[in-house]
Design a protein around this motif. Structure first.
Motif, mmCIF file in Angstrom:
data_model
loop_
_atom_site.group_PDB
_atom_site.id
_atom_site.type_symbol
_atom_site.label_atom_id
_atom_site.label_comp_id
_atom_site.label_asym_id
_atom_site.label_seq_id
_atom_site.Cartn_x
_atom_site.Cartn_y
_atom_site.Cartn_z
ATOM 1 N N LYS A 260 13.952 6.953 3.839
ATOM 2 C CA LYS A 260 14.000 5.675 4.530
ATOM 3 C C LYS A 260 14.078 5.856 6.042
ATOM 4 O O LYS A 260 14.821 6.691 6.555
ATOM 5 N N LEU A 261 13.301 5.047 6.762
ATOM 6 C CA LEU A 261 13.342 4.993 8.221
ATOM 7 C C LEU A 261 13.953 3.690 8.713
ATOM 8 O O LEU A 261 14.615 3.645 9.734
ATOM 9 N N GLY B 81 12.603 -7.695 7.991
ATOM 10 C CA GLY B 81 13.095 -7.340 6.662
ATOM 11 C C GLY B 81 12.148 -6.446 5.887
ATOM 12 O O GLY B 81 12.148 -6.441 4.647
ATOM 13 N N ILE B 82 11.350 -5.654 6.605
ATOM 14 C CA ILE B 82 10.393 -4.746 5.971
ATOM 15 C C ILE B 82 11.008 -3.355 5.890
ATOM 16 O O ILE B 82 11.417 -2.787 6.909
ATOM 17 N N LYS B 83 11.074 -2.795 4.696
ATOM 18 C CA LYS B 83 11.580 -1.447 4.507
ATOM 19 C C LYS B 83 10.478 -0.450 4.813
ATOM 20 O O LYS B 83 9.321 -0.642 4.431
ATOM 21 N N VAL B 84 10.838 0.621 5.499
ATOM 22 C CA VAL B 84 9.857 1.618 5.917
ATOM 23 C C VAL B 84 10.345 3.005 5.539
ATOM 24 O O VAL B 84 11.530 3.335 5.726
ATOM 25 N N GLY B 85 9.442 3.827 4.996
ATOM 26 C CA GLY B 85 9.767 5.215 4.674
ATOM 27 C C GLY B 85 8.658 6.143 5.118
ATOM 28 O O GLY B 85 7.523 5.709 5.363
ATOM 29 N N LYS C 136 7.073 -6.348 2.083
ATOM 30 C CA LYS C 136 8.431 -5.946 2.435
ATOM 31 C C LYS C 136 8.612 -4.431 2.306
ATOM 32 O O LYS C 136 9.740 -3.940 2.378
ATOM 33 N N CYS C 137 7.498 -3.722 2.109
ATOM 34 C CA CYS C 137 7.581 -2.260 1.934
ATOM 35 C C CYS C 137 6.370 -1.603 2.581
ATOM 36 O O CYS C 137 5.222 -1.925 2.244
ATOM 37 N N ILE C 138 6.620 -0.691 3.511
ATOM 38 C CA ILE C 138 5.580 0.132 4.129
ATOM 39 C C ILE C 138 6.021 1.583 4.021
ATOM 40 O O ILE C 138 7.149 1.932 4.377
ATOM 41 N N SER C 139 5.125 2.434 3.525
ATOM 42 C CA SER C 139 5.416 3.868 3.442
ATOM 43 C C SER C 139 4.287 4.608 4.148
ATOM 44 O O SER C 139 3.111 4.299 3.940
ATOM 45 N N THR C 140 4.646 5.547 5.006
ATOM 46 C CA THR C 140 3.635 6.231 5.796
ATOM 47 C C THR C 140 3.415 7.665 5.325
ATOM 48 O O THR C 140 4.375 8.396 5.036
ATOM 49 N N ALA D 183 5.515 9.701 -0.120
ATOM 50 C CA ALA D 183 5.210 8.321 0.266
ATOM 51 C C ALA D 183 5.288 7.399 -0.950
ATOM 52 O O ALA D 183 5.794 6.270 -0.858
ATOM 53 N N LEU D 184 4.814 7.871 -2.095
ATOM 54 C CA LEU D 184 4.896 7.078 -3.320
ATOM 55 C C LEU D 184 6.331 6.980 -3.827
ATOM 56 O O LEU D 184 6.728 5.954 -4.392
ATOM 57 N N ASP D 185 7.117 8.030 -3.629
ATOM 58 C CA ASP D 185 8.535 7.974 -4.026
ATOM 59 C C ASP D 185 9.234 6.806 -3.337
ATOM 60 O O ASP D 185 10.081 6.129 -3.935
ATOM 61 N N ASN D 186 8.904 6.590 -2.080
ATOM 62 C CA ASN D 186 9.501 5.467 -1.345
ATOM 63 C C ASN D 186 9.132 4.129 -1.981
ATOM 64 O O ASN D 186 9.986 3.246 -2.158
#
Length: 322
Positions: A320-321, A92-96, A71-75, A304-307
């Motif tokens: 957040k994206l 429902g996947i959060k992306v940052g 549920k979490c992807i950070s790029t 990216a880790l902060d997200n």
């Protein structure tokens, strides 16, 4: 309490990896960074979040296959065109992303491309490396100075503004176009002249820097018609995205002399680039070095880790994206 597990798809700077390991059980792809989408999706079954890069292309058909536990992807990038955000929202996947680390480093590369193109740096280095330098001559590789020249910046966000600050140090005259006009105090800070259309900006740009994002409106905008609106012999640099440029039109203009030089850090289809660039002497070409500074890459990893930290803490991602 057991640590959350995260997948990091490529080797990142040691400072970033060390911080990640302090908080998480990290599954890193290892020394061979060529992770496939299938490998990523398989490993994702056993982790709680993914920290990926722009190399992992995630259109809808990939996002639809992401395991339910993710549920979490950070790029590790400022760009996010490699991820289908709408598909992520539907799942429902959060992306940052990591938007700030690249600013200064990319502006420095843009400035280097401006200088290198104006002073024909790649031709000079090639002459030395091929042992073909005949010695100093009055008309050898004569380029041009930057001072007093008009620099048009297309896209006046953080990177465009950072470039303007550096170009002012070389006494360039700053012009810009953006869909958002800056407040008067910001324009005064850079002594920048606003243009209300791209055509107006092009008409004065002896040097033209592409700093716009890749969107349906900007992709391929730099083409034959655009080039014809620039002053004869203009110099163009691109540190934004390769898909903003029509390569065939750029190459034709460089061959004909309609453009004097091009400094390029990004390319359509990279690392495979248009074959026409390789033998053009009036190009200054980099392999996507915009953020390739240790300070930039560390900050990108930390953002990216902060997200991910925020997600697991039940807070809003700072970058957040979706």
């Amino acid at each position: 309490m057991a640590k959350k597990k995260i997948l990091i798809t490529w080797p990142l700077p040691e400072a970033v990896m060390a911080r990640a390991r302090e908080s998480y059980d990290v599954i890193a792809h290892g020394d061979d960074p060529k992770i496939t989408i299938e490998e990523m999706l398989e490993t994702a079954k056993s982790v709680d979040a993914i920290l990926l890069t722009l190399n992992e292309k995630c259109p809808k058909e990939v996002i639809d296959r992401v395991p339910e536990n993710i549920k979490c992807i950070s790029t590790f990038s400022i760009g996010f065109e490699h991820i289908d955000l709408e598909a992520c929202k539907a799942r429902g996947i959060k992306v940052g992303n990591a938007p700030h680390g690249v600013t200064v480093a990319t502006a420095e590369i843009a400035m280097l491309l401006l200088l290198g193109s104006a002073r024909r740096a790649s031709e000079g280095e090639r002459m030395i490396r091929t042992r073909s330098w005949p010695g100093w001559q009055p008309l050898q590789l004569v380029g041009q100075r930057l001072d007093g020249k008009k620099l048009g910046i297309y896209g006046f966000g953080k990177i465009g503004q950072a470039l303007a600050k550096r170009a002012r140090g070389f006494d360039m005259e700053i012009h810009y176009y953006d869909i958002y006009r800056q407040p008067a105090e910001k324009e005064k800070e850079f002594d920048a002249i606003y243009h209300d259309s791209l055509d107006s900006l092009l008409s004065v740009s002896q040097f033209f820097s592409i700093n716009a994002p890749s969107t349906p409106q900007t992709r391929g905008f730099f083409n034959k018609a655009t080039i014809e609106k620039l002053p004869q012999g203009a110099i163009v640099v691109n540190t934004a995205r390769g898909d903003l440029v029509n390569d065939e039109d750029m190459i034709a203009a460089l061959k004909s002399g309609r453009l004097a030089y091009a400094g390029l850090d990004v390319f359509l289809g990279e690392p495979k680039i248009n074959e026409g660039y390789y033998d053009l002497p009036n190009t200054f070409l980099f392999p996507h070095l915009g953020s390739a500074a240790v300070e930039a890459r560390n900050q990108m990893g930390f953002e990216a880790l902060d997200n991910i930290d925020a997600f697991f803490a039940g807070k809003e991602m700072p970058f957040k994206l979706a």
